[in-house]
Scaffold this active site. Structure first.
Site, PDB file in Angstrom:
ATOM      1  N   LYS A   1       0.854  -1.193   0.000  1.00 36.48           N
ATOM      2  CA  LYS A   1       0.000   0.000   0.000  1.00 36.48           C
ATOM      3  C   LYS A   1       0.889   1.241   0.000  1.00 36.48           C
ATOM      4  O   LYS A   1       0.961   1.996   0.973  1.00 36.48           O
ATOM      5  CB  LYS A   1      -0.944  -0.016   1.193  1.00 36.48           C
ATOM      6  CG  LYS A   1      -1.925  -1.186   1.145  1.00 36.48           C
ATOM      7  CD  LYS A   1      -2.781  -1.256   2.392  1.00 36.48           C
ATOM      8  CE  LYS A   1      -3.729  -2.456   2.352  1.00 36.48           C
ATOM      9  NZ  LYS A   1      -4.536  -2.584   3.569  1.00 36.48           N
TER      10      LYS A   1
ATOM     11  N   LYS B   1      -4.359 -14.757  -1.276  1.00 35.09           N
ATOM     12  CA  LYS B   1      -5.352 -14.023  -0.494  1.00 35.09           C
ATOM     13  C   LYS B   1      -6.715 -14.713  -0.606  1.00 35.09           C
ATOM     14  O   LYS B   1      -6.871 -15.721  -1.295  1.00 35.09           O
ATOM     15  CB  LYS B   1      -5.428 -12.582  -1.004  1.00 35.09           C
ATOM     16  CG  LYS B   1      -4.100 -11.824  -0.953  1.00 35.09           C
ATOM     17  CD  LYS B   1      -3.800 -11.297   0.423  1.00 35.09           C
ATOM     18  CE  LYS B   1      -4.630 -10.063   0.711  1.00 35.09           C
ATOM     19  NZ  LYS B   1      -4.300  -9.478   2.045  1.00 35.09           N
TER      20      LYS B   1
ATOM     21  N   GLU C   1      -3.219 -16.461   3.212  1.00 34.57           N
ATOM     22  CA  GLU C   1      -4.042 -15.735   4.180  1.00 34.57           C
ATOM     23  C   GLU C   1      -5.182 -16.625   4.654  1.00 34.57           C
ATOM     24  O   GLU C   1      -5.835 -17.285   3.844  1.00 34.57           O
ATOM     25  CB  GLU C   1      -4.599 -14.473   3.528  1.00 34.57           C
ATOM     26  CG  GLU C   1      -5.563 -13.680   4.390  1.00 34.57           C
ATOM     27  CD  GLU C   1      -6.215 -12.556   3.610  1.00 34.57           C
ATOM     28  OE1 GLU C   1      -5.601 -11.484   3.524  1.00 34.57           O
ATOM     29  OE2 GLU C   1      -7.332 -12.770   3.086  1.00 34.57           O
TER      30      GLU C   1
END
Length: 283
Positions: free
Chosen positions: A137, A169, A199
Protein backbone atom coordinates in the site's frame (compact mmCIF):
# COMPACT_ATOMS: atom_id res chain seq x y z
CA UNK A 1 21.02 2.05 12.05
CA UNK A 2 22.52 4.13 9.25
CA UNK A 3 21.32 2.99 5.81
CA UNK A 4 22.13 3.82 2.21
CA UNK A 5 20.23 3.42 -1.05
CA UNK A 6 21.72 3.35 -4.58
CA UNK A 7 21.66 6.66 -6.45
CA UNK A 8 20.71 4.84 -9.65
CA UNK A 9 17.33 3.99 -8.07
CA UNK A 10 16.73 7.42 -6.54
CA UNK A 11 17.77 9.65 -9.43
CA UNK A 12 14.93 8.75 -11.85
CA UNK A 13 12.33 9.50 -9.18
CA UNK A 14 13.94 12.83 -8.33
CA UNK A 15 14.24 13.87 -11.98
CA UNK A 16 10.64 12.93 -12.70
CA UNK A 17 9.48 15.05 -9.77
CA UNK A 18 11.65 17.97 -10.89
CA UNK A 19 10.30 17.74 -14.43
CA UNK A 20 6.74 17.75 -13.09
CA UNK A 21 7.47 20.94 -11.12
CA UNK A 22 9.42 22.73 -13.85
CA UNK A 23 6.64 22.20 -16.38
CA UNK A 24 7.09 23.73 -19.81
CA UNK A 25 9.00 26.91 -18.96
CA UNK A 26 11.01 26.23 -15.82
CA UNK A 27 10.91 28.31 -12.65
CA UNK A 28 9.55 31.59 -14.01
CA UNK A 29 9.55 33.17 -10.54
CA UNK A 30 13.26 32.61 -9.95
CA UNK A 31 14.08 33.68 -13.50
CA UNK A 32 12.15 36.91 -13.01
CA UNK A 33 13.36 37.79 -9.51
CA UNK A 34 16.86 36.33 -9.07
CA UNK A 35 19.83 37.84 -10.92
CA UNK A 36 21.65 35.49 -13.27
CA UNK A 37 24.69 34.02 -11.51
CA UNK A 38 23.52 34.83 -7.96
CA UNK A 39 24.61 32.34 -5.28
CA UNK A 40 22.92 31.29 -2.06
CA UNK A 41 23.64 29.16 1.00
CA UNK A 42 20.92 27.42 2.97
CA UNK A 43 20.29 24.52 5.32
CA UNK A 44 17.61 21.86 5.44
CA UNK A 45 16.45 21.82 9.05
CA UNK A 46 14.01 19.65 10.98
CA UNK A 47 11.06 21.44 12.55
CA UNK A 48 10.16 18.31 14.56
CA UNK A 49 12.06 15.33 15.94
CA UNK A 50 12.11 12.22 13.80
CA UNK A 51 14.07 9.59 11.89
CA UNK A 52 15.92 10.47 8.72
CA UNK A 53 15.11 8.89 5.35
CA UNK A 54 15.58 10.30 1.86
CA UNK A 55 18.48 12.64 2.52
CA UNK A 56 20.06 11.61 -0.80
CA UNK A 57 16.97 12.95 -2.55
CA UNK A 58 18.08 16.39 -1.40
CA UNK A 59 21.58 15.90 -2.77
CA UNK A 60 20.41 14.56 -6.12
CA UNK A 61 17.69 17.20 -6.58
CA UNK A 62 20.17 20.04 -6.02
CA UNK A 63 22.88 18.50 -8.21
CA UNK A 64 20.38 17.82 -11.00
CA UNK A 65 19.75 21.56 -11.20
CA UNK A 66 23.32 22.71 -10.47
CA UNK A 67 26.02 20.09 -11.03
CA UNK A 68 28.62 22.41 -9.44
CA UNK A 69 26.67 22.86 -6.19
CA UNK A 70 28.18 21.96 -2.83
CA UNK A 71 25.92 19.65 -0.80
CA UNK A 72 27.04 18.56 2.67
CA UNK A 73 24.91 15.90 4.34
CA UNK A 74 25.08 16.30 8.11
CA UNK A 75 23.27 13.02 8.89
CA UNK A 76 22.56 9.73 7.14
CA UNK A 77 19.37 7.78 6.57
CA UNK A 78 18.37 5.88 9.69
CA UNK A 79 19.70 8.52 12.09
CA UNK A 80 17.35 9.94 14.71
CA UNK A 81 17.29 13.71 15.13
CA UNK A 82 15.77 16.37 17.34
CA UNK A 83 13.75 19.43 16.35
CA UNK A 84 16.07 22.08 14.95
CA UNK A 85 18.67 19.63 13.69
CA UNK A 86 20.48 20.61 10.49
CA UNK A 87 20.17 17.72 8.03
CA UNK A 88 22.08 19.17 5.08
CA UNK A 89 23.93 22.32 4.03
CA UNK A 90 23.90 23.57 0.45
CA UNK A 91 25.69 26.27 -1.53
CA UNK A 92 24.52 26.62 -5.11
CA UNK A 93 23.37 28.84 -7.91
CA UNK A 94 20.34 30.60 -6.45
CA UNK A 95 18.01 30.06 -9.40
CA UNK A 96 18.87 26.37 -9.60
CA UNK A 97 18.60 25.83 -5.86
CA UNK A 98 15.19 27.47 -5.59
CA UNK A 99 13.93 25.35 -8.48
CA UNK A 100 15.01 22.20 -6.63
CA UNK A 101 13.77 23.25 -3.18
CA UNK A 102 10.19 21.94 -3.22
CA UNK A 103 11.02 18.60 -4.82
CA UNK A 104 13.75 18.02 -2.24
CA UNK A 105 11.48 18.98 0.66
CA UNK A 106 8.52 16.93 -0.61
CA UNK A 107 10.54 13.73 -0.89
CA UNK A 108 12.48 14.30 2.32
CA UNK A 109 9.39 15.09 4.39
CA UNK A 110 7.44 12.14 2.99
CA UNK A 111 10.20 9.61 3.61
CA UNK A 112 11.12 10.95 7.05
CA UNK A 113 7.45 10.70 7.99
CA UNK A 114 7.38 7.01 7.07
CA UNK A 115 10.62 6.28 8.90
CA UNK A 116 9.43 8.15 11.99
CA UNK A 117 6.06 6.36 12.11
CA UNK A 118 7.77 3.01 11.59
CA UNK A 119 10.10 3.71 14.51
CA UNK A 120 7.06 4.36 16.70
CA UNK A 121 5.64 0.92 15.85
CA UNK A 122 9.00 -0.78 16.34
CA UNK A 123 9.40 0.81 19.76
CA UNK A 124 5.84 -0.18 20.68
CA UNK A 125 6.66 -3.90 20.25
CA UNK A 126 10.16 -3.79 21.76
CA UNK A 127 10.91 -6.85 23.86
CA UNK A 128 8.61 -9.16 21.90
CA UNK A 129 9.57 -11.42 19.01
CA UNK A 130 7.39 -9.56 16.53
CA UNK A 131 8.85 -7.59 13.66
CA UNK A 132 7.01 -4.70 11.99
CA UNK A 133 6.57 -5.09 8.22
CA UNK A 134 5.23 -2.85 5.49
CA UNK A 135 2.79 -3.75 2.68
CA UNK A 136 2.27 -2.91 -1.00
CA UNK A 137 0.00 0.00 0.00
CA UNK A 138 2.54 2.50 -1.27
CA UNK A 139 2.48 5.67 -3.38
CA UNK A 140 2.69 4.72 -7.08
CA UNK A 141 6.22 5.35 -8.32
CA UNK A 142 7.67 5.69 -4.82
CA UNK A 143 7.53 2.09 -3.57
CA UNK A 144 11.27 1.44 -3.45
CA UNK A 145 11.95 4.69 -1.61
CA UNK A 146 9.04 4.24 0.80
CA UNK A 147 10.12 0.70 1.63
CA UNK A 148 13.66 2.01 2.17
CA UNK A 149 12.17 4.50 4.63
CA UNK A 150 10.53 1.62 6.52
CA UNK A 151 13.95 -0.01 6.88
CA UNK A 152 15.35 3.30 8.14
CA UNK A 153 12.70 3.25 10.86
CA UNK A 154 13.67 -0.26 11.96
CA UNK A 155 10.92 -2.18 10.17
CA UNK A 156 11.26 -4.95 7.60
CA UNK A 157 10.00 -5.21 4.04
CA UNK A 158 7.20 -7.44 2.86
CA UNK A 159 7.23 -8.35 -0.85
CA UNK A 160 8.04 -5.52 -3.26
CA UNK A 161 5.60 -6.58 -5.97
CA UNK A 162 3.57 -9.39 -7.42
CA UNK A 163 6.63 -11.17 -8.74
CA UNK A 164 8.91 -11.79 -5.76
CA UNK A 165 6.75 -13.96 -3.50
CA UNK A 166 3.44 -15.84 -3.64
CA UNK A 167 0.75 -14.38 -1.39
CA UNK A 168 -2.53 -16.30 -1.65
CA UNK A 169 -5.35 -14.02 -0.49
CA UNK A 170 -9.03 -14.75 0.13
CA UNK A 171 -10.01 -14.12 -3.49
CA UNK A 172 -7.40 -16.58 -4.73
CA UNK A 173 -8.75 -19.13 -2.24
CA UNK A 174 -12.32 -18.56 -3.40
CA UNK A 175 -11.41 -19.21 -7.04
CA UNK A 176 -9.24 -22.25 -6.22
CA UNK A 177 -11.87 -23.83 -3.99
CA UNK A 178 -9.94 -23.87 -0.75
CA UNK A 179 -6.81 -22.90 1.15
CA UNK A 180 -5.13 -26.27 0.80
CA UNK A 181 -5.76 -26.54 -2.93
CA UNK A 182 -4.42 -23.02 -3.52
CA UNK A 183 -1.20 -23.76 -1.61
CA UNK A 184 -0.71 -27.07 -3.41
CA UNK A 185 -1.10 -25.40 -6.79
CA UNK A 186 1.38 -22.69 -5.80
CA UNK A 187 3.95 -25.22 -4.57
CA UNK A 188 3.70 -27.15 -7.83
CA UNK A 189 4.13 -24.04 -9.97
CA UNK A 190 7.25 -22.40 -8.50
CA UNK A 191 10.83 -23.19 -7.66
CA UNK A 192 12.40 -23.84 -4.29
CA UNK A 193 13.46 -20.22 -3.74
CA UNK A 194 9.94 -18.77 -4.02
CA UNK A 195 8.22 -18.30 -0.66
CA UNK A 196 4.53 -19.21 -0.39
CA UNK A 197 2.26 -17.32 2.01
CA UNK A 198 -1.44 -17.90 2.45
CA UNK A 199 -4.04 -15.73 4.18
CA UNK A 200 -6.56 -17.35 6.52
CA UNK A 201 -9.51 -15.76 8.28
CA UNK A 202 -10.28 -18.43 10.87
CA UNK A 203 -8.81 -21.30 12.88
CA UNK A 204 -10.44 -23.89 10.61
CA UNK A 205 -8.58 -22.46 7.63
CA UNK A 206 -5.41 -22.37 9.74
CA UNK A 207 -5.53 -26.12 10.20
CA UNK A 208 -6.11 -26.64 6.48
CA UNK A 209 -3.22 -24.31 5.67
CA UNK A 210 -0.83 -26.09 8.05
CA UNK A 211 -1.58 -29.41 6.37
CA UNK A 212 -0.62 -27.99 2.96
CA UNK A 213 2.82 -26.71 3.99
CA UNK A 214 3.12 -22.97 3.28
CA UNK A 215 6.15 -20.98 4.44
CA UNK A 216 4.07 -18.19 6.00
CA UNK A 217 0.47 -17.95 7.19
CA UNK A 218 -1.21 -14.55 7.38
CA UNK A 219 -3.75 -14.33 10.19
CA UNK A 220 -6.23 -11.79 8.88
CA UNK A 221 -8.22 -9.80 11.45
CA UNK A 222 -7.83 -12.45 14.16
CA UNK A 223 -8.83 -11.49 17.70
CA UNK A 224 -6.16 -11.68 20.39
CA UNK A 225 -7.45 -15.03 21.72
CA UNK A 226 -7.47 -16.39 18.16
CA UNK A 227 -3.91 -15.19 17.61
CA UNK A 228 -2.74 -16.91 20.79
CA UNK A 229 -4.49 -20.12 19.76
CA UNK A 230 -2.89 -19.93 16.31
CA UNK A 231 0.55 -19.57 17.87
CA UNK A 232 -0.09 -22.60 20.09
CA UNK A 233 -1.41 -24.76 17.24
CA UNK A 234 1.42 -23.83 14.92
CA UNK A 235 4.20 -24.55 17.39
CA UNK A 236 6.79 -22.70 15.36
CA UNK A 237 6.32 -24.82 12.22
CA UNK A 238 5.69 -21.79 9.98
CA UNK A 239 6.08 -18.03 10.22
CA UNK A 240 2.89 -16.34 11.44
CA UNK A 241 2.01 -12.87 10.23
CA UNK A 242 -0.76 -10.86 11.86
CA UNK A 243 -2.61 -8.38 9.68
CA UNK A 244 -5.67 -6.15 9.98
CA UNK A 245 -6.80 -3.83 12.75
CA UNK A 246 -3.25 -2.79 13.57
CA UNK A 247 -2.56 0.65 15.00
CA UNK A 248 -0.31 2.09 17.70
CA UNK A 249 -2.91 1.31 20.37
CA UNK A 250 -3.36 -2.35 19.37
CA UNK A 251 0.08 -3.38 18.11
CA UNK A 252 1.59 -4.21 21.51
CA UNK A 253 -1.20 -6.61 22.39
CA UNK A 254 -0.89 -8.30 19.00
CA UNK A 255 2.87 -8.67 19.43
CA UNK A 256 2.46 -10.22 22.88
CA UNK A 257 0.46 -13.13 21.44
CA UNK A 258 3.72 -14.49 20.02
CA UNK A 259 3.27 -13.88 16.29
CA UNK A 260 6.43 -13.42 14.24
CA UNK A 261 5.48 -10.52 11.98
CA UNK A 262 2.90 -7.74 12.10
CA UNK A 263 2.19 -6.08 8.76
CA UNK A 264 1.01 -2.47 8.91
CA UNK A 265 -0.34 -0.75 5.81
CA UNK A 266 -0.45 2.57 7.67
CA UNK A 267 3.34 2.82 7.60
CA UNK A 268 3.13 3.95 3.99
CA UNK A 269 -0.49 4.82 3.25
CA UNK A 270 -1.12 7.01 6.32
CA UNK A 271 2.22 8.35 7.52
CA UNK A 272 2.10 12.15 7.88
CA UNK A 273 4.94 14.04 6.23
CA UNK A 274 7.52 15.20 8.74
CA UNK A 275 7.96 18.97 8.88
CA UNK A 276 11.32 19.86 7.32
CA UNK A 277 12.16 23.37 6.15
CA UNK A 278 14.76 25.31 4.19
CA UNK A 279 16.49 28.16 5.97
CA UNK A 280 18.55 30.63 3.93
CA UNK A 281 21.92 31.41 5.50
CA UNK A 282 23.10 33.94 2.91
CA UNK A 283 22.23 34.97 -0.59
Amino acid sequence: MTRSFPDILIDPVVRMALAEDLGRAGDVTAQACIPDGARMRAVFAARKAGVLAGIDCVRLAVLAMDSAASVTLKMRDGDAFEAGAVLAEVEADARAFLAAERTALNLLGRLCGIATLTRSYVEAVAGTRARIADTRKTTPGLRALEKHAVLCGGGVNHRFGLDDAILIKDNHVAVCGGVGEAVRRARAAVGHLMKVEVEVDGLDQLDEALASGPDVIMLDNFTLPMLREAVDRTGGRVTLEASGGVNLETVRGIAETGVDVISVGALTHSAPALDVGLDVVSG
